[in-house]
Scaffold this active site. Structure first.
Site, PDB file in Angstrom:
ATOM      1  CG  HIS A  67      -5.340  77.072  15.069  1.00 10.77           C
ATOM      2  ND1 HIS A  67      -4.959  78.369  14.851  1.00 10.77           N
ATOM      3  CD2 HIS A  67      -4.191  76.397  15.353  1.00 10.77           C
ATOM      4  CE1 HIS A  67      -3.642  78.468  14.981  1.00 10.77           C
ATOM      5  NE2 HIS A  67      -3.148  77.285  15.299  1.00 10.77           N
ATOM      6  CD  GLU A  68      -4.311  73.402  17.817  1.00  9.43           C
ATOM      7  OE1 GLU A  68      -3.264  72.890  17.376  1.00  9.43           O
ATOM      8  OE2 GLU A  68      -4.355  74.562  18.265  1.00  9.43           O
ATOM      9  CG  HIS A  71      -1.200  73.218  13.222  1.00  7.50           C
ATOM     10  ND1 HIS A  71      -0.239  73.987  12.627  1.00  7.50           N
ATOM     11  CD2 HIS A  71      -1.680  73.961  14.245  1.00  7.50           C
ATOM     12  CE1 HIS A  71      -0.142  75.152  13.264  1.00  7.50           C
ATOM     13  NE2 HIS A  71      -1.006  75.157  14.247  1.00  7.50           N
TER      14      HIS A  71
HETATM   15 ZN   LIG Z   1      -1.260  76.587  15.689  1.00  5.20          ZN
END
Ligand SMILES: [Zn+2]
Ligand SMILES: [Zn+2]
Length: 152
Positions: A67-68, A71
Site C-alpha cells: 500500500h505504501e 503512494h
Molecule cells: Zn495510504
C-alpha cells in the site's frame, strides 16, 4: 526486526510486485498508531509501525508495505497517489495491497469521541481531535513540522 532488514524487505517487495526499485529510506516509527505504515511526501520515506508488525505478522505487513509503495511509486511518477485517485485504486488492486490497516486487537487505535486525526508530515506523530480544524494554522508539538488532518 532491525532497520537494515526492514529496508531490504521494502526494496524486495518493490522489485517483486512493482518491478521498480525503492530508492529511499524505510524505517520504524513507534509513534504510528492508526496505521501500520506511512509514506512521507516530503522525502519519499516509508515508515512502519513496529507494534503493528509484531501483532499483525509479516504477511499482513507485507500487504501494508505494498500500500505504501503504491503512494511512493505513483507520487514519484507524477500520477494520482491519493486514496481517492483511480491510479491508486488500480495499482493497489493489481499488487494486492491492503486498503486499510486492520485495527489492533486490545489496543485503542482511536480515542473515544475522536472524529479526526492530525498527523505530522515530518515525524508521523498523531493527535486525535473531536472537531474539524485547519491544520495549516498549527505545527507539530513534537518537531514543529507541518500537519495534515483526516477523518477517521
Ligand atoms: Zn495510504
Ligand atoms: Zn512532528
Amino acid at each position: 526486526m532491525d532497520a537494515p532488514t526492514l529496508q531490504r524487505w521494502v526494496e524486495t517487495i518493490s522489485l517483486r510486485d512493482f518491478g521498480k526499485p525503492f530508492r529511499h529510506h524505510a524505517q520504524f516509527n513507534s509513534r504510528l498508531r492508526t496505521t501500520g505504515g506511512r509514506y512521507f511526501l516530503s522525502d519519499h520515506r516509508i515508515e512502519i509501525s513496529p507494534r503493528h508488525l509484531q501483532i499483525l505478522g509479516r504477511e499482513i505487513m507485507d500487504r501494508i508495505i505494498r500500500h505504501e509503495l503504491c503512494h511512493y511509486h505513483l507520487h514519484i511518477e507524477g500520477k494520482g497517489y491519493h486514496h481517492r485517485d483511480a491510479d491508486f485504486k488500480d495499482l493497489l488492486a493489481r499488487v494486492g495491497g491492503l486498503r486499510h490497516t486492520p485495527p489492533l486487537p486490545g489496543i485503542k487505535s482511536k480515542r473515544k469521541g475522536a472524529r479526526y486525526v492530525l498527523t505530522c508530515q515530518n515525524c508521523g506523530q498523531e493527535a486525535f481531535r473531536q472537531r474539524k480544524m485547519d491544520p495549516n494554522r498549527y505545527r507539530c508539538g513534537a518537531c514543529h513540522g507541518p500537519l495534515s488532518l483526516r477523518e477517521i
